[in-house]
Design a protein around this motif. Structure first.
Motif, PDB file in Angstrom:
ATOM      1  N   ASN A 127     -14.314 -22.537 -37.818  1.00 53.46           N
ATOM      2  CA  ASN A 127     -14.489 -21.205 -37.237  1.00 53.46           C
ATOM      3  C   ASN A 127     -15.940 -20.906 -36.880  1.00 53.46           C
ATOM      4  O   ASN A 127     -16.216 -20.025 -36.065  1.00 53.46           O
ATOM      5  CB  ASN A 127     -13.968 -20.140 -38.202  1.00 53.46           C
ATOM      6  N   SER A 128     -16.862 -21.646 -37.494  1.00 54.38           N
ATOM      7  CA  SER A 128     -18.277 -21.401 -37.224  1.00 54.38           C
ATOM      8  C   SER A 128     -18.693 -21.948 -35.860  1.00 54.38           C
ATOM      9  O   SER A 128     -19.754 -21.584 -35.333  1.00 54.38           O
ATOM     10  CB  SER A 128     -19.141 -22.033 -38.316  1.00 54.38           C
ATOM     11  N   LEU A 129     -17.887 -22.829 -35.275  1.00 56.77           N
ATOM     12  CA  LEU A 129     -18.264 -23.484 -34.029  1.00 56.77           C
ATOM     13  C   LEU A 129     -18.157 -22.568 -32.821  1.00 56.77           C
ATOM     14  O   LEU A 129     -18.858 -22.750 -31.824  1.00 56.77           O
ATOM     15  CB  LEU A 129     -17.391 -24.722 -33.787  1.00 56.77           C
ATOM     16  N   ILE A 130     -17.266 -21.580 -32.883  1.00 59.76           N
ATOM     17  CA  ILE A 130     -16.955 -20.797 -31.689  1.00 59.76           C
ATOM     18  C   ILE A 130     -18.103 -19.890 -31.256  1.00 59.76           C
ATOM     19  O   ILE A 130     -18.090 -19.372 -30.131  1.00 59.76           O
ATOM     20  CB  ILE A 130     -15.675 -19.950 -31.884  1.00 59.76           C
ATOM     21  N   ASN A 131     -19.088 -19.694 -32.109  1.00 61.11           N
ATOM     22  CA  ASN A 131     -20.240 -18.868 -31.745  1.00 61.11           C
ATOM     23  C   ASN A 131     -21.496 -19.696 -31.498  1.00 61.11           C
ATOM     24  O   ASN A 131     -22.590 -19.140 -31.387  1.00 61.11           O
ATOM     25  CB  ASN A 131     -20.512 -17.831 -32.830  1.00 61.11           C
ATOM     26  N   GLN A 132     -21.332 -21.017 -31.413  1.00 65.25           N
ATOM     27  CA  GLN A 132     -22.469 -21.901 -31.180  1.00 65.25           C
ATOM     28  C   GLN A 132     -22.332 -22.554 -29.803  1.00 65.25           C
ATOM     29  O   GLN A 132     -21.444 -23.392 -29.602  1.00 65.25           O
ATOM     30  CB  GLN A 132     -22.540 -22.979 -32.263  1.00 65.25           C
ATOM     31  N   PRO A 133     -23.161 -22.185 -28.849  1.00 71.18           N
ATOM     32  CA  PRO A 133     -23.012 -22.703 -27.481  1.00 71.18           C
ATOM     33  C   PRO A 133     -23.101 -24.216 -27.369  1.00 71.18           C
ATOM     34  O   PRO A 133     -22.513 -24.809 -26.469  1.00 71.18           O
ATOM     35  CB  PRO A 133     -24.154 -22.018 -26.709  1.00 71.18           C
ATOM     36  N   MET A 134     -23.799 -24.867 -28.294  1.00 74.69           N
ATOM     37  CA  MET A 134     -23.938 -26.326 -28.211  1.00 74.69           C
ATOM     38  C   MET A 134     -22.651 -27.058 -28.578  1.00 74.69           C
ATOM     39  O   MET A 134     -22.388 -28.164 -28.111  1.00 74.69           O
ATOM     40  CB  MET A 134     -25.073 -26.797 -29.125  1.00 74.69           C
ATOM     41  N   VAL A 135     -21.810 -26.429 -29.421  1.00 74.33           N
ATOM     42  CA  VAL A 135     -20.637 -27.132 -29.940  1.00 74.33           C
ATOM     43  C   VAL A 135     -19.327 -26.354 -29.787  1.00 74.33           C
ATOM     44  O   VAL A 135     -18.303 -26.781 -30.313  1.00 74.33           O
ATOM     45  CB  VAL A 135     -20.833 -27.493 -31.431  1.00 74.33           C
ATOM     46  N   CYS A 136     -19.340 -25.229 -29.091  1.00 75.29           N
ATOM     47  CA  CYS A 136     -18.094 -24.472 -28.921  1.00 75.29           C
ATOM     48  C   CYS A 136     -17.049 -25.366 -28.256  1.00 75.29           C
ATOM     49  O   CYS A 136     -17.281 -25.907 -27.172  1.00 75.29           O
ATOM     50  CB  CYS A 136     -18.342 -23.237 -28.069  1.00 75.29           C
ATOM     51  N   PRO A 137     -15.877 -25.574 -28.883  1.00 77.29           N
ATOM     52  CA  PRO A 137     -14.886 -26.521 -28.364  1.00 77.29           C
ATOM     53  C   PRO A 137     -14.322 -26.140 -27.005  1.00 77.29           C
ATOM     54  O   PRO A 137     -14.232 -24.960 -26.651  1.00 77.29           O
ATOM     55  CB  PRO A 137     -13.778 -26.483 -29.436  1.00 77.29           C
ATOM     56  N   TYR A 138     -13.948 -27.150 -26.246  1.00 78.72           N
ATOM     57  CA  TYR A 138     -13.346 -26.976 -24.921  1.00 78.72           C
ATOM     58  C   TYR A 138     -12.135 -26.066 -24.988  1.00 78.72           C
ATOM     59  O   TYR A 138     -11.926 -25.210 -24.124  1.00 78.72           O
ATOM     60  CB  TYR A 138     -12.939 -28.351 -24.385  1.00 78.72           C
ATOM     61  N   GLU A 139     -11.343 -26.211 -26.031  1.00 77.92           N
ATOM     62  CA  GLU A 139     -10.095 -25.450 -26.150  1.00 77.92           C
ATOM     63  C   GLU A 139     -10.327 -23.952 -26.270  1.00 77.92           C
ATOM     64  O   GLU A 139      -9.448 -23.158 -25.960  1.00 77.92           O
ATOM     65  CB  GLU A 139      -9.292 -25.944 -27.355  1.00 77.92           C
ATOM     66  N   TYR A 140     -11.522 -23.560 -26.703  1.00 84.01           N
ATOM     67  CA  TYR A 140     -11.778 -22.132 -26.877  1.00 84.01           C
ATOM     68  C   TYR A 140     -11.844 -21.410 -25.536  1.00 84.01           C
ATOM     69  O   TYR A 140     -11.630 -20.202 -25.464  1.00 84.01           O
ATOM     70  CB  TYR A 140     -13.066 -21.904 -27.662  1.00 84.01           C
ATOM     71  N   LEU A 141     -12.153 -22.143 -24.473  1.00 82.44           N
ATOM     72  CA  LEU A 141     -12.166 -21.551 -23.134  1.00 82.44           C
ATOM     73  C   LEU A 141     -10.797 -21.003 -22.775  1.00 82.44           C
ATOM     74  O   LEU A 141     -10.673 -19.901 -22.227  1.00 82.44           O
ATOM     75  CB  LEU A 141     -12.597 -22.597 -22.102  1.00 82.44           C
ATOM     76  N   ALA A 142      -9.750 -21.758 -23.100  1.00 82.99           N
ATOM     77  CA  ALA A 142      -8.389 -21.315 -22.800  1.00 82.99           C
ATOM     78  C   ALA A 142      -7.966 -20.166 -23.703  1.00 82.99           C
ATOM     79  O   ALA A 142      -7.232 -19.268 -23.288  1.00 82.99           O
ATOM     80  CB  ALA A 142      -7.416 -22.481 -22.943  1.00 82.99           C
ATOM     81  N   ASN A 143      -8.459 -20.168 -24.936  1.00 80.95           N
ATOM     82  CA  ASN A 143      -8.065 -19.132 -25.893  1.00 80.95           C
ATOM     83  C   ASN A 143      -8.778 -17.802 -25.652  1.00 80.95           C
ATOM     84  O   ASN A 143      -8.194 -16.735 -25.833  1.00 80.95           O
ATOM     85  CB  ASN A 143      -8.346 -19.607 -27.329  1.00 80.95           C
ATOM     86  N   ASP A 144     -10.038 -17.864 -25.256  1.00 83.50           N
ATOM     87  CA  ASP A 144     -10.816 -16.643 -25.063  1.00 83.50           C
ATOM     88  C   ASP A 144     -11.951 -16.921 -24.076  1.00 83.50           C
ATOM     89  O   ASP A 144     -13.102 -17.116 -24.470  1.00 83.50           O
ATOM     90  CB  ASP A 144     -11.376 -16.154 -26.402  1.00 83.50           C
ATOM     91  N   ALA A 145     -11.602 -16.962 -22.796  1.00 84.44           N
ATOM     92  CA  ALA A 145     -12.572 -17.312 -21.757  1.00 84.44           C
ATOM     93  C   ALA A 145     -13.739 -16.337 -21.717  1.00 84.44           C
ATOM     94  O   ALA A 145     -14.886 -16.731 -21.489  1.00 84.44           O
ATOM     95  CB  ALA A 145     -11.884 -17.349 -20.391  1.00 84.44           C
TER      96      ALA A 145
END
Length: 287
Positions: A127-145
């Motif tokens: 859950n810590s990755l979604i707020n880090q621009p260097m490592v935010c996962p590709y899949e998060y784009l589909a979940n919350d563009a």
């Protein structure tokens, strides 16, 4: 009202340039230049760039190496009989590996084999990755563009990156960006360490022995194994040979407990331990 809007227009244009246009042009993490990444001195979002490339080219590769930056040292192009791609990312964790494999399968990528390298990110909180621009996962784009792109837009992002971009020269890193698309790595093999071993002190790993993230990592690996089994994908798991300082620290935060749990899920190749390789500074670029 019309006069008010005319007066407001220059301000809106200025805000748009500062908050949207400039960050998109500078694009320190290369998310807006994912098809033509640039070496600018800032670590790019490798997971986003690589997954975008794989989804757009589903027939280009049939096996994938997952793991942290340490698996970037593997010569994937030398694996005989496979079209292998190196998915190495900074701090790559099983949760992201699992999400990536699901995305590949959903987008028609025929996966023959999956390699997963294990090391210290087993303690990381997904859950810590979604707020880090260097490592935010590709899949998060589909979940919350909206949230995803907000990580990369805004004057703060642009101006914080300027000091790195302006102070960077191509000679600072031995890189080959063409290989990023064809192989998945960019630091050339044979690069010599520039680390000052005379004053070597590894950065401290978080003290999270028994932390719930260890169980989460094991559960994600178990789900990867099930997903691979369901889709006739061969799974190969191995541990990365940590340098002695890191290995000792990893044990202190529960690495052996993690490996015992891993052994209950799957067989794996274990390169962990103190030996002639892992105690020799010359075999490592950094700790």
């Amino acid at each position: 009202m019309k006069r008010f809007l005319l007066k407001l227009l220059p301000f809106l244009i200025f805000i748009t340039i500062i908050q949207v246009v400039l960050p998109a042009l500078l694009d320190p993490f290369n998310v807006f230049h994912a098809d033509n990444i640039r070496n600018n001195g800032v670590h790019p979002n490798k997971d986003y760039i690589k997954m975008r490339y794989i989804v757009k080219n589903p027939d280009k590769f049939n096996s994938f190496i997952f793991g942290s930056s340490r698996v970037g040292a593997l010569h994937n192009e030398k694996i005989v009989g496979e079209k292998c791609y190196n998915m190495t990312t900074a701090g790559g964790i099983p949760a992201v590996n699992l999400a990536n494999i699901k995305t590949m399968l959903e987008n028609g990528v025929h996966i023959k084999k999956v390699y997963i390298g294990i090391d210290t990110p087993f303690t990381s909180d997904p859950n810590s990755l979604i707020n880090q621009p260097m490592v935010c996962p590709y899949e998060y784009l589909a979940n919350d563009a909206w949230h995803f792109y907000n990580l990369y837009l805004g004057s703060e992002v642009a101006f914080q990156s300027l000091k790195y971009i302006l102070g960077f020269s191509l000679g600072d890193l031995d890189t080959d960006f063409e290989h990023f698309y064809s192989h998945g790595w960019w630091v050339n093999y044979g690069q010599k360490s520039v680390f000052d071993w005379t004053s070597s002190k590894a950065t401290q790993l978080p003290k999270v022995r028994g932390h719930k993230n260890i169980g989460r990592a094991l559960n994600d690996i178990n789900n990867i194994k099930s997903l691979c089994s369901e889709n006739n994908i061969e799974l190969v798991i191995f541990t990365n040979p940590l340098y002695k300082i890191r290995h000792i620290q990893a044990i202190e935060i529960g690495y052996l407990d993690f490996l015992k749990g891993l052994a209950e899920i799957s067989e794996f190749y274990n390169f962990s331990g103190l030996n002639d390789i892992t105690t020799n500074n010359a075999n490592y670029l950094e700790t």
